[in-house]
Design a protein around this motif. Structure first.
Motif, PDB file in Angstrom:
ATOM      1  N   THR A 242       0.827  -1.201   0.000  1.00  0.00           N
ATOM      2  CA  THR A 242       0.000   0.000   0.000  1.00  0.00           C
ATOM      3  C   THR A 242       0.862   1.254   0.000  1.00  0.00           C
ATOM      4  O   THR A 242       0.586   2.220  -0.719  1.00  0.00           O
ATOM      5  N   ASN A 243       1.932   1.239   0.774  1.00  0.00           N
ATOM      6  CA  ASN A 243       2.821   2.392   0.851  1.00  0.00           C
ATOM      7  C   ASN A 243       3.522   2.644  -0.474  1.00  0.00           C
ATOM      8  O   ASN A 243       3.532   3.773  -0.993  1.00  0.00           O
ATOM      9  N   VAL A 244       4.109   1.603  -1.041  1.00  0.00           N
ATOM     10  CA  VAL A 244       4.861   1.765  -2.286  1.00  0.00           C
ATOM     11  C   VAL A 244       3.937   2.144  -3.441  1.00  0.00           C
ATOM     12  O   VAL A 244       4.257   3.031  -4.255  1.00  0.00           O
ATOM     13  N   LEU A 245       2.769   1.499  -3.506  1.00  0.00           N
ATOM     14  CA  LEU A 245       1.829   1.803  -4.585  1.00  0.00           C
ATOM     15  C   LEU A 245       1.243   3.208  -4.424  1.00  0.00           C
ATOM     16  O   LEU A 245       1.062   3.934  -5.412  1.00  0.00           O
ATOM     17  N   ALA A 246       0.960   3.610  -3.185  1.00  0.00           N
ATOM     18  CA  ALA A 246       0.448   4.963  -2.946  1.00  0.00           C
ATOM     19  C   ALA A 246       1.472   6.013  -3.352  1.00  0.00           C
ATOM     20  O   ALA A 246       1.118   7.075  -3.883  1.00  0.00           O
ATOM     21  N   ASN A 247       2.755   5.732  -3.137  1.00  0.00           N
ATOM     22  CA  ASN A 247       3.802   6.653  -3.578  1.00  0.00           C
ATOM     23  C   ASN A 247       3.797   6.806  -5.084  1.00  0.00           C
ATOM     24  O   ASN A 247       3.989   7.907  -5.621  1.00  0.00           O
ATOM     25  N   ALA A 248       3.593   5.690  -5.798  1.00  0.00           N
ATOM     26  CA  ALA A 248       3.553   5.745  -7.264  1.00  0.00           C
ATOM     27  C   ALA A 248       2.354   6.552  -7.745  1.00  0.00           C
ATOM     28  O   ALA A 248       2.460   7.352  -8.684  1.00  0.00           O
ATOM     29  N   VAL A 249       1.209   6.354  -7.097  1.00  0.00           N
ATOM     30  CA  VAL A 249       0.004   7.115  -7.460  1.00  0.00           C
ATOM     31  C   VAL A 249       0.225   8.603  -7.211  1.00  0.00           C
ATOM     32  O   VAL A 249      -0.116   9.453  -8.037  1.00  0.00           O
ATOM     33  N   ASP A 250       0.823   8.924  -6.071  1.00  0.00           N
ATOM     34  CA  ASP A 250       1.064  10.322  -5.730  1.00  0.00           C
ATOM     35  C   ASP A 250       2.064  10.959  -6.688  1.00  0.00           C
ATOM     36  O   ASP A 250       1.924  12.127  -7.069  1.00  0.00           O
ATOM     37  N   ALA A 251       3.074  10.194  -7.128  1.00  0.00           N
ATOM     38  CA  ALA A 251       4.106  10.735  -8.011  1.00  0.00           C
ATOM     39  C   ALA A 251       3.584  11.025  -9.411  1.00  0.00           C
ATOM     40  O   ALA A 251       4.158  11.851 -10.136  1.00  0.00           O
ATOM     41  N   THR A 252       2.509  10.356  -9.811  1.00  0.00           N
ATOM     42  CA  THR A 252       2.005  10.506 -11.181  1.00  0.00           C
ATOM     43  C   THR A 252       0.687  11.264 -11.271  1.00  0.00           C
ATOM     44  O   THR A 252       0.147  11.434 -12.365  1.00  0.00           O
ATOM     45  N   LYS A 253       0.162  11.742 -10.155  1.00  0.00           N
ATOM     46  CA  LYS A 253      -1.198  12.296 -10.158  1.00  0.00           C
ATOM     47  C   LYS A 253      -1.325  13.584 -10.960  1.00  0.00           C
ATOM     48  O   LYS A 253      -2.421  13.939 -11.401  1.00  0.00           O
ATOM     49  N   HIS A 254      -0.230  14.304 -11.181  1.00  0.00           N
ATOM     50  CA  HIS A 254      -0.306  15.561 -11.931  1.00  0.00           C
ATOM     51  C   HIS A 254       0.156  15.414 -13.379  1.00  0.00           C
ATOM     52  O   HIS A 254       0.263  16.408 -14.095  1.00  0.00           O
ATOM     53  N   LEU A 255       0.430  14.198 -13.806  1.00  0.00           N
ATOM     54  CA  LEU A 255       0.913  13.970 -15.167  1.00  0.00           C
ATOM     55  C   LEU A 255      -0.251  13.825 -16.145  1.00  0.00           C
ATOM     56  O   LEU A 255      -1.317  13.334 -15.783  1.00  0.00           O
ATOM     57  N   ASP A 256      -0.018  14.259 -17.388  1.00  0.00           N
ATOM     58  CA  ASP A 256      -1.045  14.103 -18.426  1.00  0.00           C
ATOM     59  C   ASP A 256      -1.214  12.636 -18.807  1.00  0.00           C
ATOM     60  O   ASP A 256      -2.324  12.191 -19.112  1.00  0.00           O
ATOM     61  N   ASN A 257      -0.115  11.892 -18.803  1.00  0.00           N
ATOM     62  CA  ASN A 257      -0.165  10.472 -19.162  1.00  0.00           C
ATOM     63  C   ASN A 257       0.506   9.641 -18.066  1.00  0.00           C
ATOM     64  O   ASN A 257       1.610   9.112 -18.250  1.00  0.00           O
ATOM     65  N   PRO A 258      -0.153   9.523 -16.924  1.00  0.00           N
ATOM     66  CA  PRO A 258       0.455   8.748 -15.832  1.00  0.00           C
ATOM     67  C   PRO A 258       0.552   7.272 -16.189  1.00  0.00           C
ATOM     68  O   PRO A 258      -0.320   6.718 -16.859  1.00  0.00           O
ATOM     69  N   GLU A 259       1.613   6.648 -15.726  1.00  0.00           N
ATOM     70  CA  GLU A 259       1.787   5.219 -15.995  1.00  0.00           C
ATOM     71  C   GLU A 259       2.376   4.546 -14.763  1.00  0.00           C
ATOM     72  O   GLU A 259       3.399   4.973 -14.236  1.00  0.00           O
ATOM     73  N   ILE A 260       1.691   3.519 -14.318  1.00  0.00           N
ATOM     74  CA  ILE A 260       2.156   2.708 -13.190  1.00  0.00           C
ATOM     75  C   ILE A 260       2.181   1.258 -13.637  1.00  0.00           C
ATOM     76  O   ILE A 260       1.226   0.778 -14.242  1.00  0.00           O
ATOM     77  N   ARG A 261       3.265   0.590 -13.369  1.00  0.00           N
ATOM     78  CA  ARG A 261       3.398  -0.831 -13.725  1.00  0.00           C
ATOM     79  C   ARG A 261       3.710  -1.646 -12.483  1.00  0.00           C
ATOM     80  O   ARG A 261       4.433  -1.202 -11.597  1.00  0.00           O
ATOM     81  N   ILE A 262       3.166  -2.857 -12.459  1.00  0.00           N
ATOM     82  CA  ILE A 262       3.545  -3.827 -11.436  1.00  0.00           C
ATOM     83  C   ILE A 262       3.933  -5.116 -12.156  1.00  0.00           C
ATOM     84  O   ILE A 262       3.148  -5.659 -12.941  1.00  0.00           O
ATOM     85  N   VAL A 263       5.128  -5.579 -11.880  1.00  0.00           N
ATOM     86  CA  VAL A 263       5.647  -6.790 -12.512  1.00  0.00           C
ATOM     87  C   VAL A 263       6.025  -7.769 -11.414  1.00  0.00           C
ATOM     88  O   VAL A 263       6.638  -7.387 -10.408  1.00  0.00           O
ATOM     89  N   THR A 264       5.625  -9.019 -11.568  1.00  0.00           N
ATOM     90  CA  THR A 264       6.082 -10.066 -10.657  1.00  0.00           C
ATOM     91  C   THR A 264       6.850 -11.098 -11.465  1.00  0.00           C
ATOM     92  O   THR A 264       6.508 -11.392 -12.615  1.00  0.00           O
TER      93      THR A 264
END
Length: 357
Positions: A242-264
């Motif tokens: 939750t912490n790491v994913l929330a950081n990614a959401v917060d880092a991209t929230k002001h971008l025109d084309n936000p992109e978040i990836r999760i790879v296992t």
């Protein structure tokens, strides 16, 4: 008493660095431990402005150096000198009670264990994060009220709406468990590990963030369906994800084309030697959380898992420090870097495999 040491002799014999600063913020005295910490003689430090001698990763601590009346204590902070990093220290600055024109600075070095990816042979965490520094037990009172309200509401809803109240109840219970855990965070009690499907936890973390933000979190995922169960503490791992994913959401929230990836994926590359164990523990399960946000400033990259280091103006710099502690408790590790190909920020979690029953 004949032969009793003077006050200055006693101060000079202390193991932690001491500095005395005058009303113009100029260094006036340094003890031998201070000389050892800075790697130079007191002669080269005395007469210089203190904010030219010390540099913290947290600008609030830098500002405190030139605040005449401030008294401040910070635990586990990164400090640098002119040309080199001095390490992680407990920092204290306060005016002299007998003469407020003078201030005393204390720097007590802490053991270090590698903030990006800890070494394989590192011992238990020395991270001095205590529950009073982060959360109060008083938080449990409103949490109990929230849980009770959700349970009452659940009785009045139809079946299609009950998943929301059930999520509230589950999240409250998870936070209560986290609070209990944080009250003994400075101890080395073993985590309550068991075999867990990490893909289930990743989905729970995403839904938890969506419920908290009120928006759909768009994620490009690439999961390895054959990945075995990880040997982890599910509550602790939920907090990490939750912490790491929330950081990614917060880092991209002001971008025109936000992109978040999760790879296992499954990899044979990482391992560590746990305390008291002769054989290394393999960490083949990897979870990579990537985003195209601005990333961590280069000067903070090696310190982001240290307490009180944050890239956010309103941040307290405790989230990733707690993540590091929780990962270590589960015999896991976390690393931060940037992908060379598209310069995305990437947090990689390394986890052990659960033994086959």
């Amino acid at each position: 008493m004949d032969g009793f040491p003077s006050g200055e002799q006693i101060l000079a014999g202390l193991s932690h660095a001491l500095m005395v600063v005058d009303s113009q913020h100029v260094v006036s005295w340094v003890n031998p431990s201070g000389e050892a910490l800075f790697g130079t003689s007191a002669k080269n430090l005395i007469g210089r402005q203190i904010d030219h001698v010390l540099h913290f990763s947290d600008p609030r601590l830098d500002a405190a150096l030139t605040e005449q009346d401030i008294s401040l204590t910070a635990r586990g902070v990164m400090v640098s000198g002119d040309e080199r990093r001095l390490g992680i220290v407990d920092f204290d600055i306060h005016p002299l009670a007998s003469d407020s024109e003078w201030r005393v600075i204390s720097l007590s070095p802490m053991p270090q264990d590698g903030p990006i990816l800890e070494s394989e042979n590192s011992g238990p965490s020395n991270l001095a994060i205590r529950a009073p520094d982060i959360l109060s037990h008083e938080i449990k009172n409103p949490l109990a009220a929230i849980r009770g309200a959700a349970q009452l509401l659940d009785r009045q809803l139809d079946e299609s709406q009950k998943p929301l109240t059930q999520m509230i109840t589950a999240e409250v219970e998870r936070v209560v468990n986290l609070l209990n855990r944080m009250q003994t965070l400075s101890s080395n009690q073993p985590a309550q590990t068991k075999a867990v499907n990490i893909h289930t936890l990743i989905d729970r973390a995403r839904r938890s963030i969506e419920a908290a933000t009120g928006q759909v979190v768009k994620i490009k995922d690439k999961f390895d369906p054959s990945l075995p169960d990880a040997l982890i503490d599910p509550d602790a791992m939920m907090q990490v994800l939750t912490n790491v994913l929330a950081n990614a959401v917060d880092a991209t929230k002001h971008l025109d084309n936000p992109e978040i990836r999760i790879v296992t994926r499954y990899s044979f590359g990482a391992s560590l030697s746990a305390q008291g164990e002769n054989e290394a523990i393999r960490l083949p399960i990897q979870i990579m959380v990537c985003d195209n946000g601005p990333g961590v400033p280069a000067e903070l990259e090696r310190e982001i898992f240290s307490p009180f280091v944050s890239t956010k103006k309103e941040g307290q710099g405790l989230g990733l420090a707690l993540v590091k502690k929780l990962m270590r408790d589960m015999n896991g590790r976390i690393r931060y870097d940037r992908e060379n190909q598209d310069e995305m920020s990437r947090f990689t979690l390394f986890l052990p495999v659960a033994p086959k029953s």
